[in-house]
Design a protein around this motif. Structure first.
Motif, mmCIF file in Angstrom:
data_model
loop_
_atom_site.group_PDB
_atom_site.id
_atom_site.type_symbol
_atom_site.label_atom_id
_atom_site.label_comp_id
_atom_site.label_asym_id
_atom_site.label_seq_id
_atom_site.Cartn_x
_atom_site.Cartn_y
_atom_site.Cartn_z
ATOM 1 N N GLY A 273 12.951 1.455 -6.421
ATOM 2 C CA GLY A 273 14.178 2.030 -6.944
ATOM 3 C C GLY A 273 13.998 2.465 -8.381
ATOM 4 O O GLY A 273 12.901 2.450 -8.921
ATOM 5 N N PRO A 274 15.070 2.843 -9.066
ATOM 6 C CA PRO A 274 15.000 3.270 -10.466
ATOM 7 C C PRO A 274 14.673 2.093 -11.372
ATOM 8 O O PRO A 274 14.727 0.938 -10.950
ATOM 9 C CB PRO A 274 16.408 3.816 -10.731
ATOM 10 N N PRO A 275 14.334 2.347 -12.648
ATOM 11 C CA PRO A 275 13.967 1.269 -13.571
ATOM 12 C C PRO A 275 14.980 0.133 -13.582
ATOM 13 O O PRO A 275 16.189 0.356 -13.680
ATOM 14 C CB PRO A 275 13.915 1.979 -14.923
ATOM 15 N N GLY A 276 14.465 -1.085 -13.442
ATOM 16 C CA GLY A 276 15.313 -2.260 -13.440
ATOM 17 C C GLY A 276 15.622 -2.795 -12.059
ATOM 18 O O GLY A 276 16.129 -3.915 -11.919
ATOM 19 N N THR A 277 15.330 -2.012 -11.001
ATOM 20 C CA THR A 277 15.593 -2.470 -9.637
ATOM 21 C C THR A 277 14.733 -3.693 -9.320
ATOM 22 O O THR A 277 13.533 -3.700 -9.570
ATOM 23 C CB THR A 277 15.301 -1.359 -8.615
ATOM 24 N N SER A 278 15.336 -4.711 -8.754
ATOM 25 C CA SER A 278 14.599 -5.936 -8.457
ATOM 26 C C SER A 278 15.269 -6.694 -7.322
ATOM 27 O O SER A 278 16.455 -6.490 -7.048
ATOM 28 C CB SER A 278 14.527 -6.840 -9.695
ATOM 29 N N GLY A 279 14.481 -7.544 -6.651
ATOM 30 C CA GLY A 279 15.046 -8.438 -5.663
ATOM 31 C C GLY A 279 15.150 -7.890 -4.263
ATOM 32 O O GLY A 279 15.788 -8.490 -3.405
ATOM 33 N N LYS A 280 14.519 -6.767 -3.972
ATOM 34 C CA LYS A 280 14.569 -6.204 -2.628
ATOM 35 C C LYS A 280 13.533 -6.841 -1.695
ATOM 36 O O LYS A 280 13.452 -6.492 -0.523
ATOM 37 C CB LYS A 280 14.360 -4.685 -2.677
ATOM 38 N N PHE A 281 12.725 -7.737 -2.232
ATOM 39 C CA PHE A 281 11.700 -8.429 -1.455
ATOM 40 C C PHE A 281 11.355 -9.716 -2.196
ATOM 41 O O PHE A 281 11.701 -9.869 -3.375
ATOM 42 C CB PHE A 281 10.460 -7.548 -1.283
ATOM 43 N N PRO A 282 10.677 -10.664 -1.566
ATOM 44 C CA PRO A 282 10.312 -11.909 -2.248
ATOM 45 C C PRO A 282 9.368 -11.625 -3.411
ATOM 46 O O PRO A 282 8.599 -10.650 -3.392
ATOM 47 C CB PRO A 282 9.607 -12.726 -1.154
ATOM 48 N N PRO A 283 9.402 -12.445 -4.461
ATOM 49 C CA PRO A 283 8.506 -12.228 -5.605
ATOM 50 C C PRO A 283 7.043 -12.332 -5.191
ATOM 51 O O PRO A 283 6.659 -13.242 -4.448
ATOM 52 C CB PRO A 283 8.892 -13.350 -6.571
ATOM 53 N N HIS A 284 6.255 -11.384 -5.661
ATOM 54 C CA HIS A 284 4.824 -11.397 -5.372
ATOM 55 C C HIS A 284 4.107 -10.431 -6.304
ATOM 56 O O HIS A 284 4.727 -9.558 -6.911
ATOM 57 C CB HIS A 284 4.532 -11.033 -3.912
ATOM 58 N N LEU A 285 2.808 -10.602 -6.396
ATOM 59 C CA LEU A 285 1.956 -9.667 -7.116
ATOM 60 C C LEU A 285 1.271 -8.762 -6.114
ATOM 61 O O LEU A 285 0.599 -9.231 -5.191
ATOM 62 C CB LEU A 285 0.885 -10.418 -7.923
ATOM 63 N N HIS A 286 1.474 -7.458 -6.257
ATOM 64 C CA HIS A 286 0.676 -6.491 -5.500
ATOM 65 C C HIS A 286 -0.565 -6.192 -6.325
ATOM 66 O O HIS A 286 -0.467 -5.715 -7.461
ATOM 67 C CB HIS A 286 1.463 -5.202 -5.263
ATOM 68 N N TYR A 287 -1.736 -6.493 -5.766
ATOM 69 C CA TYR A 287 -2.997 -6.287 -6.488
ATOM 70 C C TYR A 287 -3.833 -5.259 -5.738
ATOM 71 O O TYR A 287 -4.197 -5.459 -4.568
ATOM 72 C CB TYR A 287 -3.763 -7.606 -6.593
ATOM 73 N N GLY A 288 -4.120 -4.147 -6.401
ATOM 74 C CA GLY A 288 -4.899 -3.089 -5.783
ATOM 75 C C GLY A 288 -6.163 -2.788 -6.562
ATOM 76 O O GLY A 288 -6.232 -3.011 -7.772
ATOM 77 N N MET A 289 -7.188 -2.282 -5.866
ATOM 78 C CA MET A 289 -8.451 -1.894 -6.499
ATOM 79 C C MET A 289 -8.839 -0.502 -6.023
ATOM 80 O O MET A 289 -8.760 -0.198 -4.822
ATOM 81 C CB MET A 289 -9.563 -2.906 -6.164
ATOM 82 N N TYR A 290 -9.266 0.341 -6.980
ATOM 83 C CA TYR A 290 -9.616 1.725 -6.686
ATOM 84 C C TYR A 290 -10.971 2.035 -7.315
ATOM 85 O O TYR A 290 -11.172 1.824 -8.512
ATOM 86 C CB TYR A 290 -8.561 2.684 -7.248
#
Length: 316
Positions: A273-290
């Motif tokens: 969502g727009p800046p500040g949107t939070s809480g639409k899913f459980p807290p977690h870290l998405h970690y990606g590698m490219y």
């Protein structure tokens, strides 16, 4: 869907982006021999050793490890070495820069000292300031991401005074409650049909998120998919992406050098969502590698590396 993951894996194998290449690049450490060549080149050309080291480090990932009998992995274009002899594109390297760097009266494109001497003199022809070197690199590589990566590598090497930087860290403290599994390649629906380009590590709000590697902060801010996120480019041409953060560490800015274990933010649930949107899913870290190969950049599965770094920390 399963077929999406199968197609991704097959494509990865076809174009040679398997994870074994990355591991191989990380594990090789011949720092002393490399440093001796870099320091000698600095003394002869006035180009700071960290820039010579950064060029070699970049090319070690593009060309894999050095060829047999060599310490560096820099492979110069024949046009750069011999010149174009008046043929197109004569404006690039009209006279050629290949020179004898070790005094054996031979100009060898496969000799480390000849290559570093010639490249150092080419860069010096633009000047020896940071901006001069940046311009020289762009004229040599003609690619913005390549120049940015090399300049970042130089900052890291200057900061730590060595090229032997093999330490790694798991992105969350091991004494916290977290869980993860391989989710790279899974289907995602928000924002249109796409795939999941990372591993989700579930943890409580505010759990510290750490840098896994040595590198430079390349991006920091908001993304409608990733929420508050940070991107770190490491010395192996790999971009590490940390998303859905609750917050950033204080005084952390784009361009800062980080090392394994440095806290960059906290686990959150921001995004979608727009800046500040939070809480639409459980807290977690998405970690990606490219991975970047000098021409293209692609996502690969970070799960094996997370698992490896976790075991490394557990064994301490």
């Amino acid at each position: 869907m399963k077929w999406i993951r199968v197609m991704l894996i097959v494509t990865s194998l076809i174009i040679g982006i398997g994870s074994s290449h990355v591991v191989h690049a990380e594990e090789k450490d011949d720092g002393e021999a490399r440093m001796a060549l870099y320091k000698k080149t600095e003394a002869l050309t006035d180009i700071p050793w960290e820039y010579i080291a950064a060029i070699d480090q970049y090319e070690r990932q593009v060309h894999d490890n050095p060829k047999e009998g060599r310490v560096t992995a820099i492979e110069t274009d024949p046009l750069f070495w011999t010149g174009s002899a008046g043929e197109m594109p004569s404006a690039l390297f009209p006279d050629g820069w290949g020179e004898d760097g070790n005094g054996d009266k031979s100009i060898d494109i496969e000799n480390d000292e000849d290559v570093l001497w010639s490249l150092g003199n080419y860069i010096k022809s633009f000047g020896t300031t940071k901006e001069d070197i940046k311009i020289a690199l762009w004229n040599y590589y003609k690619r913005d991401l390549t120049v940015q990566t090399i300049m970042n590598n130089a900052k890291v090497f200057e900061e730590f005074g060595t090229v032997s930087l093999t330490k790694r860290s798991f992105p969350l403290p091991l004494n916290t409650n977290y869980s993860y599994r391989s989710t790279w390649g899974d289907a995602r629906g928000f924002g249109g049909r796409r795939i999941h380009e990372g591993t989700d590590i579930f943890a409580n709000y505010g759990v510290p998120v750490k840098s896994t590697t040595y590198g430079v902060i390349e991006m920091k801010g908001w993304n409608r998919y990733g929420g508050w996120r940070i991107g770190i480019r490491d010395i192996y041409n790999i971009y590490h992406y940390y998303a859905h953060l609750q917050s950033f560490s204080e005084d952390l800015e784009v361009g800062d050098v980080v090392k394994p274990g440095d806290v960059v933010g906290g686990v959150g649930a921001t995004g979608y969502g727009p800046p500040g949107t939070s809480g639409k899913f459980p807290p977690h870290l998405h970690y990606g590698m490219y991975q970047d190969n000098g021409k293209n950049e692609w996502s690969f599965d970070p799960y094996p590396y997370l698992n490896r770094w976790e075991r490394m920390e557990q064994s301490k």
